[in-house]
Design an enzyme around this catalytic site. Structure first.
Site, PDB file in Angstrom:
ATOM      1  N   HIS A 160       0.844  -1.207   0.000  1.00 42.06           N
ATOM      2  CA  HIS A 160       0.000   0.000   0.000  1.00 42.06           C
ATOM      3  C   HIS A 160       0.877   1.254   0.000  1.00 42.06           C
ATOM      4  O   HIS A 160       1.995   1.235   0.532  1.00 42.06           O
ATOM      5  CB  HIS A 160      -0.847   0.060   1.273  1.00 42.06           C
ATOM      6  CG  HIS A 160      -1.953  -0.954   1.344  1.00 42.06           C
ATOM      7  ND1 HIS A 160      -2.133  -1.781   2.434  1.00 42.06           N
ATOM      8  CD2 HIS A 160      -2.942  -1.254   0.472  1.00 42.06           C
ATOM      9  CE1 HIS A 160      -3.207  -2.554   2.227  1.00 42.06           C
ATOM     10  NE2 HIS A 160      -3.702  -2.262   1.045  1.00 42.06           N
ATOM     11  N   CYS A 244      -3.050   1.345   9.536  1.00 44.99           N
ATOM     12  CA  CYS A 244      -4.058   0.381   9.070  1.00 44.99           C
ATOM     13  C   CYS A 244      -4.975  -0.108  10.174  1.00 44.99           C
ATOM     14  O   CYS A 244      -6.041  -0.646   9.892  1.00 44.99           O
ATOM     15  CB  CYS A 244      -3.389  -0.786   8.362  1.00 44.99           C
ATOM     16  SG  CYS A 244      -2.054  -1.510   9.263  1.00 44.99           S
TER      17      CYS A 244
HETATM   18  C1  CIR Z   1      -3.850  -7.477   3.898  1.00 47.57           C
HETATM   19  O1  CIR Z   1      -3.036  -8.076   3.203  1.00 47.57           O
HETATM   20  O2  CIR Z   1      -4.848  -6.928   3.427  1.00 47.57           O
HETATM   21  C2  CIR Z   1      -3.629  -7.422   5.395  1.00 47.57           C
HETATM   22  N1  CIR Z   1      -3.020  -8.633   5.824  1.00 47.57           N
HETATM   23  C3  CIR Z   1      -2.772  -6.238   5.763  1.00 47.57           C
HETATM   24  C4  CIR Z   1      -3.439  -4.941   5.471  1.00 47.57           C
HETATM   25  C5  CIR Z   1      -2.643  -3.781   5.961  1.00 47.57           C
HETATM   26  N2  CIR Z   1      -3.340  -2.578   5.666  1.00 47.57           N
HETATM   27  C6  CIR Z   1      -2.761  -1.411   5.541  1.00 47.57           C
HETATM   28  O3  CIR Z   1      -1.560  -1.294   5.655  1.00 47.57           O
HETATM   29  N3  CIR Z   1      -3.539  -0.375   5.264  1.00 47.57           N
END
Ligand code: CIR
Length: 252
Positions: A160, A244
């Site tokens: 991201h 996140c």
């Molecule tokens: C994913 O792969 O979607 C989750 N395991 C991690 C998401 C992390 N989100 C973020 O950094 N905004």
């Protein structure tokens, strides 16, 4: 005006969260919950009113609420997350934000993860990623016509946009050196050795940061910011970091 932070509890299924490559040691859910509690305490110490949503056991990644909504002012766009396994996460976030904000809903075929959107001033920087497609970027612009949308291509392997940069307030941003160009911004550079530290939650002069990154901490403290280091080993195993785990917004 007060600041709210919406967070979501760690499910027992968190050990099955998405990750680009399996961690050397499996996720310890009990430790993840303790670290999440420390994160919530840090948000409270920053002055935010923390609202904790219950976990959804059928959504192993539900702790990563940031990906489900983009908030600008009094309006939120509920996203359609790029990973199909995460699309069930949005309903509870919709219900939690509805009392506070005007809500818009992203539609198929758009996909966008909130982690790909960085709001600074009147600009929404958005990462074109494996999770965020052209329709998602178009619907983001339509949802926030007052904002300029600036698309950034991410370096290979970056999940991201906010894995490599995050806002610090005003026009200041943390940014991993040698990744994307952010001209005309007040950049605090993060070395590639401390790249993980480029993701931090800034709230009115306070910053929740990952612990163990002394050079980045020194650079932030030198700006007069109050640091709240928190442990992150378990979210890191699931490719997560700090922004996140919350949706931070102002309420009247
Ligand atoms: C994913 O792969 O979607 C989750 N395991 C991690 C998401 C992390 N989100 C973020 O950094 N905004």
């Amino acid at each position: 005006m007060s600041i709210r932070a919406l967070v979501r509890a760690v499910p027992a299924t968190f050990a099955d969260a998405l990750c680009a490559s399996p961690p050397a040691h499996p996720i310890d859910v009990a430790l993840a919950r303790a670290q999440h509690a420390a994160y919530c305490e840090a948000l409270t110490a920053c002055g935010a009113a923390v609202e904790l949503l219950p976990a959804d056991e059928s959504s192993p990644d539900c702790v990563f609420v940031e990906d489900t909504a983009v908030v600008v002012g009094r309006r939120a766009l509920i996203t359609r997350p790029g990973a199909p396994s995460r699309r069930g996460e949005t309903a509870a976030v919709f219900a939690a934000l509805e009392p506070h904000l005007e809500l818009l809903q992203m539609h198929d075929p758009a996909t966008l993860d909130g982690g790909d959107v960085m709001h600074v001033g009147e600009t929404l920087y958005v990462g074109r990623s494996a999770r965020t497609n052209a329709d998602g970027i178009r619907q983001l612009q339509d949802a926030f016509p007052s904002q300029r949308v600036q698309v950034l291509d991410l370096p290979p392997g970056v999940l991201h946009l906010k894995c490599i940069c995050s806002p610090l307030g005003g026009d200041a941003v943390l940014l991993v050196e040698g990744t994307v160009e952010l001209p005309h911004m007040d950049v605090v550079h993060v070395t590639s050795a401390e790249a993980y530290a480029a993701n931090a939650v800034a709230i009115h002069g306070h910053v929740v940061v990952a612990d163990g990154f002394p050079r980045t901490h020194d650079a932030l403290a030198a700006r007069g910011l109050v640091l709240h280091p928190v442990p992150v080993s378990e979210v890191q195993k699931a490719d997560g970091s700090l922004t996140c785990q919350s949706i931070v917004f102002a309420t009247l």
